[in-house]
Design a protein around this motif. Structure first.
Motif, PDB file in Angstrom:
ATOM      1  N   VAL A  82      -6.760  -4.595   3.746  1.00 31.60           N
ATOM      2  CA  VAL A  82      -6.593  -3.149   3.907  1.00 31.60           C
ATOM      3  C   VAL A  82      -7.944  -2.441   3.928  1.00 31.60           C
ATOM      4  O   VAL A  82      -8.197  -1.575   4.778  1.00 31.60           O
ATOM      5  N   ILE A  83      -8.834  -2.814   3.009  1.00 26.74           N
ATOM      6  CA  ILE A  83     -10.147  -2.158   2.925  1.00 26.74           C
ATOM      7  C   ILE A  83     -10.942  -2.384   4.208  1.00 26.74           C
ATOM      8  O   ILE A  83     -11.560  -1.456   4.745  1.00 26.74           O
ATOM      9  N   ILE A  84     -10.930  -3.612   4.720  1.00 26.54           N
ATOM     10  CA  ILE A  84     -11.691  -3.905   5.934  1.00 26.54           C
ATOM     11  C   ILE A  84     -11.117  -3.157   7.127  1.00 26.54           C
ATOM     12  O   ILE A  84     -11.858  -2.584   7.942  1.00 26.54           O
ATOM     13  N   THR A  85      -9.793  -3.109   7.247  1.00 20.66           N
ATOM     14  CA  THR A  85      -9.171  -2.401   8.371  1.00 20.66           C
ATOM     15  C   THR A  85      -9.498  -0.907   8.325  1.00 20.66           C
ATOM     16  O   THR A  85      -9.885  -0.312   9.340  1.00 20.66           O
TER      17      THR A  85
ATOM     18  N   LEU B  50       0.980  -1.409   6.335  1.00 20.83           N
ATOM     19  CA  LEU B  50       2.091  -2.053   5.639  1.00 20.83           C
ATOM     20  C   LEU B  50       2.543  -3.302   6.398  1.00 20.83           C
ATOM     21  O   LEU B  50       2.911  -4.315   5.791  1.00 20.83           O
ATOM     22  N   THR B  51       2.509  -3.236   7.721  1.00 30.41           N
ATOM     23  CA  THR B  51       2.829  -4.409   8.537  1.00 30.41           C
ATOM     24  C   THR B  51       1.803  -5.517   8.305  1.00 30.41           C
ATOM     25  O   THR B  51       2.152  -6.700   8.187  1.00 30.41           O
ATOM     26  N   ILE B  52       0.528  -5.134   8.241  1.00 25.01           N
ATOM     27  CA  ILE B  52      -0.543  -6.098   7.993  1.00 25.01           C
ATOM     28  C   ILE B  52      -0.363  -6.766   6.633  1.00 25.01           C
ATOM     29  O   ILE B  52      -0.542  -7.983   6.488  1.00 25.01           O
ATOM     30  N   ILE B  53      -0.001  -5.977   5.618  1.00 27.06           N
ATOM     31  CA  ILE B  53       0.228  -6.528   4.279  1.00 27.06           C
ATOM     32  C   ILE B  53       1.319  -7.591   4.329  1.00 27.06           C
ATOM     33  O   ILE B  53       1.180  -8.679   3.769  1.00 27.06           O
ATOM     34  N   GLY B  54       2.423  -7.277   5.017  1.00 29.44           N
ATOM     35  CA  GLY B  54       3.506  -8.247   5.123  1.00 29.44           C
ATOM     36  C   GLY B  54       3.103  -9.483   5.895  1.00 29.44           C
ATOM     37  O   GLY B  54       3.433 -10.615   5.510  1.00 29.44           O
TER      38      GLY B  54
ATOM     39  N   VAL C  81      -7.933 -10.352  10.469  1.00 28.66           N
ATOM     40  CA  VAL C  81      -8.469 -10.363   9.104  1.00 28.66           C
ATOM     41  C   VAL C  81      -7.473 -11.014   8.143  1.00 28.66           C
ATOM     42  O   VAL C  81      -7.859 -11.746   7.228  1.00 28.66           O
ATOM     43  N   GLY C  82      -6.158 -10.776   8.358  1.00 28.50           N
ATOM     44  CA  GLY C  82      -5.143 -11.365   7.487  1.00 28.50           C
ATOM     45  C   GLY C  82      -5.102 -12.883   7.587  1.00 28.50           C
ATOM     46  O   GLY C  82      -4.950 -13.585   6.576  1.00 28.50           O
TER      47      GLY C  82
END
Length: 358
Positions: free
Chosen positions: A224-227, A247-251, A326-327
């Protein structure tokens, strides 16, 4: 048999590159934080800052300076004009830092100003969006809370699934919820409150030895921080669609991390090696084909959205493009090395099973 894009399991020493990976992550985070500090935080769109968006379409291309000069005569506060969509769309976006104007009046003023200054160019007002400052502040607060509670619930799930420590995870959740409530009563701003809560969550994961949860949460916060930092560097606005992307990236990142953690836990039970770092390396290599296949197909779709989706979802697709990359990187080079640094206890052998040879 599962679909594989690699003919055989590779033997890459991912853990051996963890220091280089940490350096790369640190530089990206530092660059983003510096950009945010210089600019006073993210560039909030009207969803969060309040104001009016007006999307214009012309029959031919218009120079930004001429369009800005034509509109400045209306006397709008904080007026900015920029291109919108692809180069040949001839679409432009007006942003106005006030929300006390009637939309019908605004449309008439814009039509009159453009007809007077550019009578030879046909134009169309495609949309007018207005958000009041109070609504924008409420949306900003809810967005931060949504991301925080998503990460917290993920930490609870990881702790219960991989370490069977639901009570410890429940204690952490109760402590954080109570702390958030008390600090909220004191009047601390939501942004600072969310940062404090995330730091406390990480400390509690470490103190309670919820090692899998610690690795997963660090990776998610990292993504999240990098994005957000890259969006700040690129001068992109931060609105509700970007929150949806985060939120999509987190998932997505969590799903990748769980696959790797599942294989690590399985290999720990089978005692494939006495060295925990080697066990992690083998696990990452065994799941690498699946990771490349999943990330590759996802990136194909996201790139198509980014190139062909138009201006409305351009920034959303860009956030996903950054986040998916990144994920995938963090599930290999962040979550797993964190797990190595805080080694979990040995997994018990399944009943009747013999230790596997290294």
């Amino acid at each position: 048999m599962g679909l594989n894009i690699l003919k055989k399991v590779p033997n890459v020493n991912f853990i051996g590159y963890r220091k280089v990976a940490f350096l790369i992550s640190g530089l990206l985070i530092l660059a983003g934080v510096v950009s945010l500090a210089i600019k006073g935080g993210p560039a909030y769109g009207i969803d969060f800052a309040g104001g009016i968006n007006v999307q214009l379409k012309f029959n031919n291309e218009v120079e930004l300076d001429k369009l800005r000069d034509a509109l400045e005569g209306i006397g709008l506060e904080g007026l900015t004009v920029q291109r919108f969509g692809m180069q040949g769309d001839n679409e432009y976006l007006m942003r106005i830092a006030q929300s006390d104007i009637e939309t019908d009046t605004l449309r008439q003023d814009i039509d009159s100003a453009l007809a007077k200054a550019m009578p030879e160019l046909g134009h169309e007002i495609q949309r007018v969006e207005m958000v009041g400052p109070k609504v924008g502040a409420d949306l900003r607060q809810k967005a931060l809370e949504a991301m925080f509670y998503a990460v917290l619930l993920i930490a609870i799930y990881i702790s219960g699934r991989f370490e069977q420590r639901w009570w410890a995870a429940g204690i952490m959740a109760a402590a954080l919820a109570g702390g958030m409530y008390v600090l909220g009563l004191v009047g601390i701003a939501t942004g600072y409150l969310t940062i404090i809560a995330l730091v406390v969550a990480l400390v509690l994961c470490w103190y309670l030895k919820l090692n899998y949860a610690l690795g997963a949460v660090v990776a998610l916060v990292h993504d999240v921080i990098i994005t957000v930092g890259i969006f700040s560097i690129l001068n992109k606005e931060f609105d509700l669609t970007i929150v949806a992307a985060l939120l999509t990236i987190i998932g997505y990142s969590l799903n990748d991390t769980i696959i790797v953690f599942d294989r690590i836990r399985e290999n720990l039970r089978n005692r494939i090696s006495k060295d925990f770092g080697e066990t992690i390396n083998v696990s990452i290599n065994q799941t690498l084909s699946r990771t490349l296949l999943t990330s590759g197909t996802t990136l194909v779709v996201v790139v198509a959205l980014f190139v062909l989706g138009g201006g409305v979802i351009h920034d959303f697709a860009l956030a996903l493009l950054i986040g998916v990359g990144v994920g995938t990187y963090s599930s290999i080079f962040v979550a797993s090395p964190i797990l190595l640094a805080f080694q979990p206890p040995e997994e018990p052998l399944p009943q009747g099973a013999a230790p596997a040879k290294a």
